[in-house]
Design a protein around this motif. Structure first.
Motif, short mmCIF file in Angstrom:
data_model
loop_
_atom_site.label_atom_id
_atom_site.label_comp_id
_atom_site.label_asym_id
_atom_site.label_seq_id
_atom_site.Cartn_x
_atom_site.Cartn_y
_atom_site.Cartn_z
N ALA A 267 0.83 -1.27 -0.04
CA ALA A 267 -0.14 -0.10 0.14
C ALA A 267 0.97 1.38 0.09
CB ALA A 267 -0.87 -0.03 1.25
N LYS A 268 1.92 1.30 0.74
CA LYS A 268 2.91 2.52 0.78
C LYS A 268 3.42 2.48 -0.58
CE LYS A 268 6.18 4.75 3.79
NZ LYS A 268 7.15 4.54 4.72
N MET A 269 3.99 1.46 -1.21
CA MET A 269 4.56 1.67 -2.55
C MET A 269 3.49 2.42 -3.39
SD MET A 269 6.37 -1.97 -3.15
CE MET A 269 6.97 -2.68 -1.69
N THR A 270 2.27 1.95 -3.40
CA THR A 270 1.13 2.51 -4.28
C THR A 270 1.04 4.05 -3.95
OG1 THR A 270 -0.12 0.46 -4.57
CG2 THR A 270 -1.31 2.59 -5.08
N GLU A 271 0.89 4.54 -2.47
CA GLU A 271 0.79 5.59 -1.91
C GLU A 271 1.90 6.55 -2.39
OE1 GLU A 271 1.21 7.39 2.27
OE2 GLU A 271 0.07 5.73 2.26
N VAL A 272 3.06 6.35 -2.41
CA VAL A 272 4.25 7.20 -2.95
C VAL A 272 4.30 7.26 -4.26
CG1 VAL A 272 5.22 6.82 -0.88
CG2 VAL A 272 6.00 5.35 -2.71
N GLY A 273 3.54 6.46 -5.15
CA GLY A 273 3.44 6.75 -6.61
C GLY A 273 4.16 5.77 -7.56
N CYS A 274 4.44 4.56 -7.12
CA CYS A 274 4.96 3.80 -7.82
C CYS A 274 3.76 3.05 -8.93
CB CYS A 274 5.46 2.25 -7.12
SG CYS A 274 7.14 2.95 -5.84
N ASN A 275 4.19 2.99 -10.35
CA ASN A 275 3.31 2.50 -11.04
C ASN A 275 3.10 0.96 -11.08
OD1 ASN A 275 5.04 4.89 -12.64
ND2 ASN A 275 2.85 5.12 -13.00
N ALA A 276 4.00 0.35 -10.49
CA ALA A 276 4.12 -0.99 -10.39
C ALA A 276 5.11 -1.81 -9.32
CB ALA A 276 4.28 -1.98 -11.90
N ARG A 277 4.81 -2.88 -9.00
CA ARG A 277 5.87 -3.53 -8.16
C ARG A 277 6.12 -4.80 -8.57
NH1 ARG A 277 4.41 -7.11 -4.79
NH2 ARG A 277 2.22 -7.57 -4.61
N LEU A 278 7.27 -5.37 -8.00
CA LEU A 278 7.67 -6.89 -8.13
C LEU A 278 8.48 -7.17 -6.96
CD1 LEU A 278 8.99 -7.42 -11.90
CD2 LEU A 278 7.10 -8.37 -10.79
N THR A 279 8.21 -8.51 -6.43
CA THR A 279 8.62 -8.92 -5.45
C THR A 279 10.13 -9.39 -5.76
OG1 THR A 279 6.79 -9.19 -4.29
CG2 THR A 279 8.73 -10.40 -3.29
N LYS A 280 11.28 -9.24 -5.09
CA LYS A 280 12.75 -9.75 -5.49
C LYS A 280 12.46 -11.24 -4.90
CE LYS A 280 15.42 -5.74 -5.09
NZ LYS A 280 16.75 -4.94 -4.22
N PRO A 281 13.19 -12.05 -5.58
CA PRO A 281 13.70 -12.06 -7.03
C PRO A 281 12.78 -12.01 -8.05
CG PRO A 281 14.38 -14.29 -6.19
CD PRO A 281 13.61 -13.49 -4.84
N ALA A 282 12.91 -11.48 -9.05
CA ALA A 282 11.96 -11.25 -10.11
C ALA A 282 12.39 -11.81 -11.33
CB ALA A 282 11.30 -9.78 -10.37
N SER A 283 11.82 -12.54 -12.12
CA SER A 283 12.21 -12.89 -13.50
C SER A 283 12.31 -11.76 -14.33
CB SER A 283 11.28 -14.02 -13.98
OG SER A 283 10.22 -13.45 -14.56
N THR A 284 13.23 -12.19 -15.53
CA THR A 284 13.34 -11.01 -16.59
C THR A 284 12.10 -10.90 -17.34
OG1 THR A 284 15.54 -11.77 -16.78
CG2 THR A 284 14.86 -10.24 -18.49
N GLU A 285 11.04 -11.80 -17.66
CA GLU A 285 9.99 -11.64 -18.20
C GLU A 285 9.10 -11.09 -17.34
OE1 GLU A 285 11.61 -14.73 -17.76
OE2 GLU A 285 12.63 -14.89 -19.62
N SER A 286 8.95 -11.16 -16.23
CA SER A 286 8.09 -10.46 -15.33
C SER A 286 8.19 -8.78 -15.04
CB SER A 286 8.00 -10.96 -13.90
OG SER A 286 7.60 -12.38 -13.67
N LEU A 287 9.58 -8.73 -14.92
CA LEU A 287 10.07 -7.41 -14.95
C LEU A 287 9.91 -6.33 -16.43
CD1 LEU A 287 11.61 -5.10 -13.54
CD2 LEU A 287 13.80 -5.93 -14.43
N LEU A 288 9.96 -7.27 -17.54
CA LEU A 288 9.83 -6.56 -18.60
C LEU A 288 8.46 -6.45 -19.09
CD1 LEU A 288 12.76 -8.17 -21.08
CD2 LEU A 288 12.85 -5.92 -19.61
N ALA A 289 7.86 -7.20 -18.76
CA ALA A 289 6.20 -7.09 -18.77
C ALA A 289 5.65 -5.69 -18.23
CB ALA A 289 5.58 -8.27 -18.18
#
Length: 117
Positions: free
Chosen positions: A92-114
């Motif tokens: 919720a805080k990531m959204t509140e500060v203006g992040c457009n999206a989020r990924l939990t580490k570690p993230a796959s390359t495909e998930s990130l590029l999507a």
């Protein structure tokens, strides 16, 4: 690819590996190892995408994202939070500060590029 990506992470090995990966895929990249360095690079590097670790010293990702969103030209930046935090309060805080999206580490390359615009 002409997309400019700013990687912001205090884990230098992780940041540098992601930098090399994205460069190999044709992205133009820059790396900052803390939030203050990221803010210093915005006007010079002019990224379209900012990959932002949330837990960093000097200036954390939440404060960095808030500072970016306080800019008049904040609409130019697509902020993707990369964090080990996946609890509801952190999300919720990531959204509140203006992040457009989020990924939990570690993230796959495909998930990130999507998540790239």
């Amino acid at each position: 690819m002409s997309c400019r990506v700013l990687i912001v992470d205090d884990n230098k090995d992780a940041a540098d590996m992601l930098d090399l990966l994205l460069q190999s895929l044709g992205y133009t990249t820059a790396v900052a190892y803390h939030g203050r360095a990221a803010l210093d690079q915005l006007d010079f590097f002019q990224p379209r995408v900012i990959l932002l670790d949330m837990n960093m010293p000097i200036l954390n990702g939440y404060d960095t994202a808030s500072a970016i969103r306080a800019r008049a030209d904040s609409w130019k930046f697509h902020i993707i939070a990369l964090s080990a935090y996946d609890d509801p309060i952190s999300i919720a805080k990531m959204t509140e500060v203006g992040c457009n999206a989020r990924l939990t580490k570690p993230a796959s390359t495909e998930s990130l590029l999507a998540l790239f615009p």
